[in-house]
Design an enzyme around this catalytic site. Sequence first.
Site, PDB file in Angstrom:
ATOM      1  N   ASP A  26       4.747  15.326 -37.462  1.00 58.63           N
ATOM      2  CA  ASP A  26       5.252  16.565 -38.065  1.00 58.63           C
ATOM      3  C   ASP A  26       6.753  16.474 -38.355  1.00 58.63           C
ATOM      4  O   ASP A  26       7.512  16.004 -37.510  1.00 58.63           O
ATOM      5  CB  ASP A  26       5.011  17.763 -37.126  1.00 58.63           C
ATOM      6  CG  ASP A  26       3.767  18.547 -37.498  1.00 58.63           C
ATOM      7  OD1 ASP A  26       3.319  18.435 -38.655  1.00 58.63           O
ATOM      8  OD2 ASP A  26       3.248  19.271 -36.632  1.00 58.63           O
ATOM      9  N   ASP A  64     -15.254  16.303 -61.532  1.00 61.74           N
ATOM     10  CA  ASP A  64     -15.190  16.443 -60.073  1.00 61.74           C
ATOM     11  C   ASP A  64     -16.509  15.929 -59.530  1.00 61.74           C
ATOM     12  O   ASP A  64     -17.562  16.413 -59.944  1.00 61.74           O
ATOM     13  CB  ASP A  64     -14.982  17.925 -59.708  1.00 61.74           C
ATOM     14  CG  ASP A  64     -14.633  18.126 -58.243  1.00 61.74           C
ATOM     15  OD1 ASP A  64     -15.260  17.470 -57.382  1.00 61.74           O
ATOM     16  OD2 ASP A  64     -13.739  18.948 -57.963  1.00 61.74           O
ATOM     17  N   LYS A  85       0.775   9.338 -52.424  1.00 66.76           N
ATOM     18  CA  LYS A  85       1.580  10.225 -53.287  1.00 66.76           C
ATOM     19  C   LYS A  85       2.870   9.516 -53.722  1.00 66.76           C
ATOM     20  O   LYS A  85       3.268   9.584 -54.889  1.00 66.76           O
ATOM     21  CB  LYS A  85       1.899  11.535 -52.561  1.00 66.76           C
ATOM     22  CG  LYS A  85       0.669  12.390 -52.285  1.00 66.76           C
ATOM     23  CD  LYS A  85      -0.087  12.748 -53.555  1.00 66.76           C
ATOM     24  CE  LYS A  85      -1.382  13.488 -53.295  1.00 66.76           C
ATOM     25  NZ  LYS A  85      -2.210  13.646 -54.503  1.00 66.76           N
ATOM     26  N   GLY A 143     -11.899  21.841 -56.827  1.00 64.97           N
ATOM     27  CA  GLY A 143     -11.133  21.878 -55.575  1.00 64.97           C
ATOM     28  C   GLY A 143     -10.271  23.129 -55.481  1.00 64.97           C
ATOM     29  O   GLY A 143     -10.302  24.000 -56.364  1.00 64.97           O
ATOM     30  N   PHE A 173      -5.884  16.314 -60.219  1.00 66.54           N
ATOM     31  CA  PHE A 173      -5.893  16.763 -58.814  1.00 66.54           C
ATOM     32  C   PHE A 173      -6.769  15.892 -57.922  1.00 66.54           C
ATOM     33  O   PHE A 173      -6.555  15.849 -56.715  1.00 66.54           O
ATOM     34  CB  PHE A 173      -6.474  18.191 -58.714  1.00 66.54           C
ATOM     35  CG  PHE A 173      -5.663  19.257 -59.369  1.00 66.54           C
ATOM     36  CD1 PHE A 173      -4.495  19.718 -58.782  1.00 66.54           C
ATOM     37  CD2 PHE A 173      -6.070  19.834 -60.566  1.00 66.54           C
ATOM     38  CE1 PHE A 173      -3.756  20.723 -59.368  1.00 66.54           C
ATOM     39  CE2 PHE A 173      -5.325  20.840 -61.166  1.00 66.54           C
ATOM     40  CZ  PHE A 173      -4.170  21.279 -60.560  1.00 66.54           C
ATOM     41  N   SER A 176       3.367  15.767 -53.638  1.00 66.66           N
ATOM     42  CA  SER A 176       3.495  16.585 -52.426  1.00 66.66           C
ATOM     43  C   SER A 176       4.903  16.486 -51.866  1.00 66.66           C
ATOM     44  O   SER A 176       5.570  15.449 -52.008  1.00 66.66           O
ATOM     45  CB  SER A 176       2.498  16.058 -51.391  1.00 66.66           C
ATOM     46  OG  SER A 176       2.786  16.568 -50.117  1.00 66.66           O
ATOM     47  N   TYR A 203      -2.135   8.825 -46.539  1.00 70.02           N
ATOM     48  CA  TYR A 203      -2.234   9.880 -47.552  1.00 70.02           C
ATOM     49  C   TYR A 203      -0.886  10.046 -48.257  1.00 70.02           C
ATOM     50  O   TYR A 203      -0.805  10.066 -49.491  1.00 70.02           O
ATOM     51  CB  TYR A 203      -2.658  11.216 -46.915  1.00 70.02           C
ATOM     52  CG  TYR A 203      -2.249  12.407 -47.734  1.00 70.02           C
ATOM     53  CD1 TYR A 203      -2.942  12.757 -48.881  1.00 70.02           C
ATOM     54  CD2 TYR A 203      -1.113  13.160 -47.388  1.00 70.02           C
ATOM     55  CE1 TYR A 203      -2.531  13.825 -49.663  1.00 70.02           C
ATOM     56  CE2 TYR A 203      -0.695  14.226 -48.160  1.00 70.02           C
ATOM     57  CZ  TYR A 203      -1.401  14.556 -49.297  1.00 70.02           C
ATOM     58  OH  TYR A 203      -0.975  15.602 -50.076  1.00 70.02           O
TER      59      TYR A 203
HETATM   60  C1  UD1 Z   1       0.508  18.824 -43.927  1.00 69.54           C
HETATM   61  C2  UD1 Z   1       0.435  17.323 -43.879  1.00 69.54           C
HETATM   62  C3  UD1 Z   1       1.354  16.778 -44.946  1.00 69.54           C
HETATM   63  C4  UD1 Z   1       0.995  17.357 -46.298  1.00 69.54           C
HETATM   64  C5  UD1 Z   1       1.166  18.852 -46.213  1.00 69.54           C
HETATM   65  C6  UD1 Z   1       0.907  19.572 -47.506  1.00 69.54           C
HETATM   66  C7  UD1 Z   1       0.033  16.685 -41.546  1.00 69.54           C
HETATM   67  C8  UD1 Z   1       0.595  15.994 -40.353  1.00 69.54           C
HETATM   68  N1  UD1 Z   1       0.861  16.810 -42.604  1.00 69.54           N
HETATM   69  O1  UD1 Z   1       1.772  19.159 -43.535  1.00 69.54           O
HETATM   70  O2  UD1 Z   1       1.274  15.382 -45.014  1.00 69.54           O
HETATM   71  O3  UD1 Z   1       1.833  16.840 -47.278  1.00 69.54           O
HETATM   72  O4  UD1 Z   1       0.280  19.353 -45.215  1.00 69.54           O
HETATM   73  O5  UD1 Z   1      -0.406  19.409 -47.911  1.00 69.54           O
HETATM   74  O6  UD1 Z   1      -1.125  17.064 -41.563  1.00 69.54           O
HETATM   75  N2  UD1 Z   1       0.563  23.963 -37.077  1.00 69.54           N
HETATM   76  C9  UD1 Z   1       0.311  24.468 -35.814  1.00 69.54           C
HETATM   77  N3  UD1 Z   1      -0.980  24.575 -35.402  1.00 69.54           N
HETATM   78  C10 UD1 Z   1      -2.043  24.204 -36.186  1.00 69.54           C
HETATM   79  C11 UD1 Z   1      -1.773  23.691 -37.479  1.00 69.54           C
HETATM   80  C12 UD1 Z   1      -0.466  23.577 -37.888  1.00 69.54           C
HETATM   81  O7  UD1 Z   1       1.232  24.813 -35.085  1.00 69.54           O
HETATM   82  O8  UD1 Z   1      -3.197  24.296 -35.742  1.00 69.54           O
HETATM   83  C13 UD1 Z   1       1.961  23.864 -37.541  1.00 69.54           C
HETATM   84  C14 UD1 Z   1       2.383  22.445 -37.845  1.00 69.54           C
HETATM   85  O9  UD1 Z   1       2.903  21.829 -36.714  1.00 69.54           O
HETATM   86  C15 UD1 Z   1       3.428  22.695 -38.918  1.00 69.54           C
HETATM   87  C16 UD1 Z   1       2.946  23.947 -39.636  1.00 69.54           C
HETATM   88  O10 UD1 Z   1       2.051  24.574 -38.742  1.00 69.54           O
HETATM   89  O11 UD1 Z   1       4.643  22.982 -38.332  1.00 69.54           O
HETATM   90  C17 UD1 Z   1       2.220  23.642 -40.932  1.00 69.54           C
HETATM   91  O12 UD1 Z   1       1.214  22.685 -40.693  1.00 69.54           O
HETATM   92  P1  UD1 Z   1       0.204  22.228 -41.839  1.00 69.54           P
HETATM   93  O13 UD1 Z   1      -0.437  23.405 -42.428  1.00 69.54           O
HETATM   94  O14 UD1 Z   1      -0.667  21.169 -41.234  1.00 69.54           O
HETATM   95  O15 UD1 Z   1       1.117  21.589 -42.975  1.00 69.54           O
HETATM   96  P2  UD1 Z   1       2.262  20.466 -42.885  1.00 69.54           P
HETATM   97  O16 UD1 Z   1       2.578  20.102 -41.490  1.00 69.54           O
HETATM   98  O17 UD1 Z   1       3.385  20.929 -43.704  1.00 69.54           O
END
Ligand code: UD1
Length: 341
Positions: free
Chosen positions: A299, A32, A155, A11, A82, A126, A151
């Site tokens: 979020d 894996d 954790k 992974g 992992f 996480s 999910y």
């Molecule tokens: C995601 C997971 C979280 C996990 C974490 C780390 C969700 C809702 N949460 O969180 O449970 O623990 O990864 O693995 O999936 N964003 C955009 N546009 C996009 C994608 C993301 O604006 O197309 C924004 C999101 O709103 C956020 C930020 O980018 O503010 C990061 O998003 P993402 O990469 O999905 O991570 P997490 O939200 O931190």
Amino acid sequence: MSKILVTGGCGYIGAHTVVELLQAGYEVISIDDNSRSNAWMMDRVAIITGKKVVNHAINLCDMEALGAFFEQEKNISGVIHFAAYKSVGESAKEPLLYFENNLLGQINLLKCVQKHEIAHFVFSSSCTVYGNPEQLPVTEETPLQEAESPYGRTKVVGEAFLRDFVKVASTKVIALRYFNPVGAHPSNEIGEYILGVPSYLLPYMTQTAIGKREKLTVFGQDYPTRDGTCIRDYIHVCDIAAAHVNAIQYLEGGKSKASFEVFNLGSGIGQSVLEMIESFERVNDLKLNWQFGDRRAGDVVAVYANNSKAIEALGWQLRFNLDDMMRTAWAWEQRVAQEGL
Ligand code: UD1
């Protein structure tokens, strides 16, 4: 050198960790089932390190196969675990799939760890366990919140299992709470393998830049942050990987303060979504097609780490900055496109 079993070694974080372990001189074996990863990751690990790690295609839910593996593989001194599903959206649709795969898999693995008296165990946790924290940055003492998704629950519960497990087992355990791992190995041989449409920000950005996605949607512009977009702590995957070597060395050195300890793995710096876009465009000298959209359900507004415990106790050193994350993530996306991976 001691022998470390890595579950989920093919992974994203697993393969980068296998590289760091090999480079630190450890003997490594992997389990894996490749249901969501590629066996060829180990060939690429061999290109980087000159060492070929054997991967055993076993599903951790298959207790019989797992038990037989442990009967055969002697002298494992530590396990880094992992192997788990990680899609928040999928977990909301199929909670039982997540509970079975992540929690039953963990239980089966711990049964083997207990039976064979394996001394050290490192668990992938996480920052999702902190939910929407009241105080920033979060320390390891920040209260955990009710999980936002099945999910996330695996954790929170996975950590809780370990807290109880160490009371009866001789194993010393560390849970590492990852913030947002991004980027790829500087050799550009390994990186994140994305199944379907990415939900994570940086893979969505790189796929948009390469033309696989038309436009990035920024989820929400009215959050109570400096520019209205959410704040996260992005950290290079190689820094996350290296911390696992530090954790194993800490356990082997008998430095544990308790049988179960947790550490935050973040850069300590919060970046907004708009800052991420600006940085990606600047570092890679390109323009990203993006628009504002609605907030995404579930979020959190802002989360970033106080990482001093890992730095001070584990001797962890951060080697990559945000520019490195942007550069390596983009290089990997181009490689994926070139090779049709
Ligand atoms: C995601 C997971 C979280 C996990 C974490 C780390 C969700 C809702 N949460 O969180 O449970 O623990 O990864 O693995 O999936 N964003 C955009 N546009 C996009 C994608 C993301 O604006 O197309 C924004 C999101 O709103 C956020 C930020 O980018 O503010 C990061 O998003 P993402 O990469 O999905 O991570 P997490 O939200 O931190």
